[in-house]
Design a protein around this motif. Structure first.
Motif, PDB file in Angstrom:
ATOM      1  N   VAL A   5      17.999  -3.444 -11.803  1.00  0.00           N
ATOM      2  CA  VAL A   5      18.468  -4.616 -11.055  1.00  0.00           C
ATOM      3  C   VAL A   5      19.323  -4.183  -9.873  1.00  0.00           C
ATOM      4  CG1 VAL A   5      19.866  -6.702 -11.168  1.00  0.00           C
ATOM      5  CG2 VAL A   5      18.338  -6.127 -13.057  1.00  0.00           C
ATOM      6  N   ALA A   6      20.211  -3.228 -10.109  1.00  0.00           N
ATOM      7  CA  ALA A   6      21.064  -2.733  -9.027  1.00  0.00           C
ATOM      8  C   ALA A   6      20.237  -2.103  -7.919  1.00  0.00           C
ATOM      9  CB  ALA A   6      22.064  -1.718  -9.577  1.00  0.00           C
ATOM     10  N   ARG A   7      19.157  -1.410  -8.291  1.00  0.00           N
ATOM     11  CA  ARG A   7      18.278  -0.799  -7.283  1.00  0.00           C
ATOM     12  C   ARG A   7      17.600  -1.894  -6.452  1.00  0.00           C
ATOM     13  NH1 ARG A   7      15.210   4.071  -6.057  1.00  0.00           N
ATOM     14  NH2 ARG A   7      16.746   5.127  -7.358  1.00  0.00           N
ATOM     15  N   LEU A   8      17.095  -2.933  -7.087  1.00  0.00           N
ATOM     16  CA  LEU A   8      16.465  -4.034  -6.364  1.00  0.00           C
ATOM     17  C   LEU A   8      17.438  -4.694  -5.397  1.00  0.00           C
ATOM     18  CD1 LEU A   8      14.496  -5.689  -9.299  1.00  0.00           C
ATOM     19  CD2 LEU A   8      13.471  -4.635  -7.277  1.00  0.00           C
ATOM     20  N   GLU A   9      18.672  -4.900  -5.844  1.00  0.00           N
ATOM     21  CA  GLU A   9      19.656  -5.610  -5.035  1.00  0.00           C
ATOM     22  C   GLU A   9      20.241  -4.741  -3.926  1.00  0.00           C
ATOM     23  OE1 GLU A   9      21.146  -8.727  -8.493  1.00  0.00           O
ATOM     24  OE2 GLU A   9      22.389  -6.998  -8.006  1.00  0.00           O
ATOM     25  N   SER A  10      20.531  -3.483  -4.248  1.00  0.00           N
ATOM     26  CA  SER A  10      21.184  -2.614  -3.256  1.00  0.00           C
ATOM     27  C   SER A  10      20.248  -2.217  -2.123  1.00  0.00           C
ATOM     28  CB  SER A  10      21.739  -1.365  -3.946  1.00  0.00           C
ATOM     29  OG  SER A  10      20.690  -0.548  -4.449  1.00  0.00           O
ATOM     30  N   THR A  11      18.932  -2.243  -2.366  1.00  0.00           N
ATOM     31  CA  THR A  11      17.975  -1.864  -1.323  1.00  0.00           C
ATOM     32  C   THR A  11      17.401  -3.074  -0.586  1.00  0.00           C
ATOM     33  OG1 THR A  11      16.165  -1.849  -2.938  1.00  0.00           O
ATOM     34  CG2 THR A  11      17.303   0.244  -2.534  1.00  0.00           C
TER      35      THR A  11
ATOM     36  N   GLU B 284       0.835  -1.202   0.000  1.00  0.00           N
ATOM     37  CA  GLU B 284       0.000   0.000   0.000  1.00  0.00           C
ATOM     38  C   GLU B 284       0.870   1.252   0.000  1.00  0.00           C
ATOM     39  OE1 GLU B 284      -3.602   2.109   2.605  1.00  0.00           O
ATOM     40  OE2 GLU B 284      -2.810   0.145   3.190  1.00  0.00           O
ATOM     41  N   GLU B 285       1.922   1.248   0.796  1.00  0.00           N
ATOM     42  CA  GLU B 285       2.834   2.397   0.830  1.00  0.00           C
ATOM     43  C   GLU B 285       3.590   2.517  -0.492  1.00  0.00           C
ATOM     44  OE1 GLU B 285       6.671   4.047   3.439  1.00  0.00           O
ATOM     45  OE2 GLU B 285       5.472   2.362   4.163  1.00  0.00           O
ATOM     46  N   ALA B 286       4.001   1.400  -1.034  1.00  0.00           N
ATOM     47  CA  ALA B 286       4.731   1.409  -2.311  1.00  0.00           C
ATOM     48  C   ALA B 286       3.876   1.999  -3.424  1.00  0.00           C
ATOM     49  CB  ALA B 286       5.181   0.000  -2.667  1.00  0.00           C
ATOM     50  N   HIS B 287       2.565   1.720  -3.397  1.00  0.00           N
ATOM     51  CA  HIS B 287       1.682   2.194  -4.450  1.00  0.00           C
ATOM     52  C   HIS B 287       1.460   3.700  -4.411  1.00  0.00           C
ATOM     53  CE1 HIS B 287      -0.255  -1.986  -5.327  1.00  0.00           C
ATOM     54  NE2 HIS B 287       0.962  -1.855  -5.797  1.00  0.00           N
ATOM     55  N   ARG B 288       1.881   4.342  -3.365  1.00  0.00           N
ATOM     56  CA  ARG B 288       1.834   5.807  -3.349  1.00  0.00           C
ATOM     57  C   ARG B 288       2.912   6.381  -4.259  1.00  0.00           C
ATOM     58  NH1 ARG B 288       1.929   5.782   3.142  1.00  0.00           N
ATOM     59  NH2 ARG B 288      -0.111   4.791   3.500  1.00  0.00           N
TER      60      ARG B 288
ATOM     61  N   SER C  64      12.285   4.428  -3.180  1.00  0.00           N
ATOM     62  CA  SER C  64      12.643   5.690  -2.526  1.00  0.00           C
ATOM     63  C   SER C  64      13.522   6.536  -3.440  1.00  0.00           C
ATOM     64  CB  SER C  64      13.379   5.402  -1.214  1.00  0.00           C
ATOM     65  OG  SER C  64      13.901   6.594  -0.668  1.00  0.00           O
ATOM     66  N   ASP C  65      13.304   7.845  -3.414  1.00  0.00           N
ATOM     67  CA  ASP C  65      14.145   8.742  -4.198  1.00  0.00           C
ATOM     68  C   ASP C  65      15.548   8.841  -3.616  1.00  0.00           C
ATOM     69  OD1 ASP C  65      12.201   9.343  -6.081  1.00  0.00           O
ATOM     70  OD2 ASP C  65      11.347  10.934  -4.842  1.00  0.00           O
ATOM     71  N   SER C  66      15.680   8.427  -2.359  1.00  0.00           N
ATOM     72  CA  SER C  66      17.000   8.353  -1.712  1.00  0.00           C
ATOM     73  C   SER C  66      17.154   6.942  -1.180  1.00  0.00           C
ATOM     74  CB  SER C  66      17.103   9.379  -0.576  1.00  0.00           C
ATOM     75  OG  SER C  66      16.914  10.694  -1.063  1.00  0.00           O
ATOM     76  N   PRO C  67      17.394   5.983  -2.087  1.00  0.00           N
ATOM     77  CA  PRO C  67      17.397   4.579  -1.670  1.00  0.00           C
ATOM     78  C   PRO C  67      18.462   4.267  -0.645  1.00  0.00           C
ATOM     79  CG  PRO C  67      18.365   4.791  -3.840  1.00  0.00           C
ATOM     80  CD  PRO C  67      17.792   6.127  -3.491  1.00  0.00           C
TER      81      PRO C  67
END
Length: 375
Positions: free
Chosen positions: A272-278, A44-48, A303-306
């Motif tokens: 892919v890097a975003r998925l893995e690094s976060t 729900e939070e992600a969908h914002r 997040s804009d600041s992952p």
């Protein structure tokens, strides 16, 4: 009394409608309540931040059947089982389940909800009931040609030159490919095609966020996501519960769609890097064979600041009153295959092709032993 009679008639009519469509006699909102992975991942939070709008996800699987929770979300695709068909036939329900995990939109707070409910699904049927040759390479080529930005491969088995070439073409076209890592006891290490370096290999976690018993381990493992007792759509308009890395891979494909929608200029390697690094680190510190880079953290990835962000919270244990689970989600298993395993694809006619390609690992397969993000 009049109101009572009217209520009874309405209930009977609703039940008749569900039965006619093949839906089980359960309330739709009960389905949403049983989708524990939604709360675990803070969907729900992600969908914002993103709902996947503008992104097409190719589901290379057993086809995607019509379902109210996917109405308007499934494009005309193709069928490598029945030539000339559009991919909307699904005799096992597996592909429909994966599509629902990615892009089901339900109806308000009712029905199944996908990770990227505004994404479109491109159905590409390569699997039927039972073991058969499956044109995975041509299916990937078709997905790229039709503009899919994410490809979901909740299947596994052997590999052939056509598939290797198709993966390279998808890479050149800036497409993210997600695949299931494989299920025990049928597999003991990350399987093809997930072990290729340009494919994100996804394992499964349980409700507590720990590695699920069904999930394999291996040096090529990239990421983990919920994959135990996962509720989703089924062929015939009903719902199914699945356990395995197939479900986990579909959830990560939905996550990739959210990122690609929010950040349209982000390249496939960057996604892919975003998925893995976060991801939330689990197991041994850093990248390890049991969790890869960690467990999917959807909010942090958007997040804009992952950063690492708050870790997903463990889901409550299954209620004793839960709807009985149907056979664990598998990719169109043959009759003699163990439940919960990932369907082998006999590409080129023989599974032994993996052995024959063994000497080409360095040049083609490039199984990863990474200490950082995948290349």
């Amino acid at each position: 009394m009049t109101r009572f009679i009217a209520a009874v008639v309405a209930a009977v009519l609703a039940g008749s409608s569900a039965a006619a469509y093949g839906a089980p006699a359960i309330a739709a909102d009960a389905v949403r309540n049983k989708q524990w992975h939604l709360k675990y991942l803070k969907v729900e939070e992600a969908h914002r931040s993103s709902t996947g709008k503008g992104i097409t996800v190719a589901v290379i699987d057993s086809g995607v059947a019509g379902h109210p929770d996917l109405a308007g979300s499934v494009l005309d695709g193709t069928d490598f089982v029945k030539r000339g068909a559009d991919g909307r036939t699904d005799r096992s329900g597996h592909g429909t389940g994966m599509a629902g995990l990615i892009a089901a939109h339900g109806n308000g707070n009712n029905g199944a909800l996908g990770i990227a409910p505004d994404a479109k699904v491109l159905p590409i049927r390569v699997l039927d009931r039972g073991r058969r040759n499956a044109e995975v390479g041509p299916a990937i080529d078709y997905a790229v040609k039709k503009g899919a930005k994410v490809i979901n491969l909740s299947l596994g088995g052997s590999i052939d030159p056509a598939t290797l070439s198709a993966v390279e073409e998808a890479k050149a076209a800036d497409v993210v490919i997600i695949a299931s890592a494989g299920n025990k006891p049928a597999e003991f290490d990350v399987i093809a095609p997930a072990f290729l370096k340009d494919i994100v290999a996804v394992g499964a976690t349980n409700r507590s966020g720990e590695k699920a018993d069904v999930s394999v381990s291996g040096a090529a493992l990239d990421l983990m996501a919920p994959g135990e007792d996962i509720e989703s759509t089924d062929a015939g308009g009903g719902y199914r519960v699945g356990t395995g890395t197939s479900d986990a891979a579909a959830i990560v494909s939905g996550a990739a769609a959210l990122i690609r929608s929010k950040y349209p200029d982000m390249s496939a390697p960057e996604v892919v890097a975003r998925l893995e690094s976060t991801a939330t680190d689990k197991g041994a510190p850093g990248v390890d064979k049991d969790y890869g880079h960690g467990v999917l953290n959807l909010v942090a990835a958007l997040s804009d600041s992952p950063g690492s962000g708050p870790a997903p919270s463990a889901a409550p244990s299954a209620s004793a009153s839960s709807t009985p689970t149907v056979a664990p989600t598998v990719a169109a298993p043959p009759d003699n295959e163990l439940a919960g395993s990932t369907t082998p694809l006999i590409v080129g006619g023989i599974a032994a092709v993996v052995v024959l390609l063994g000497g080409l690992v360095g040049a083609f397969l490039l199984v990863r032993r990474r200490s950082g993000s995948s290349g």
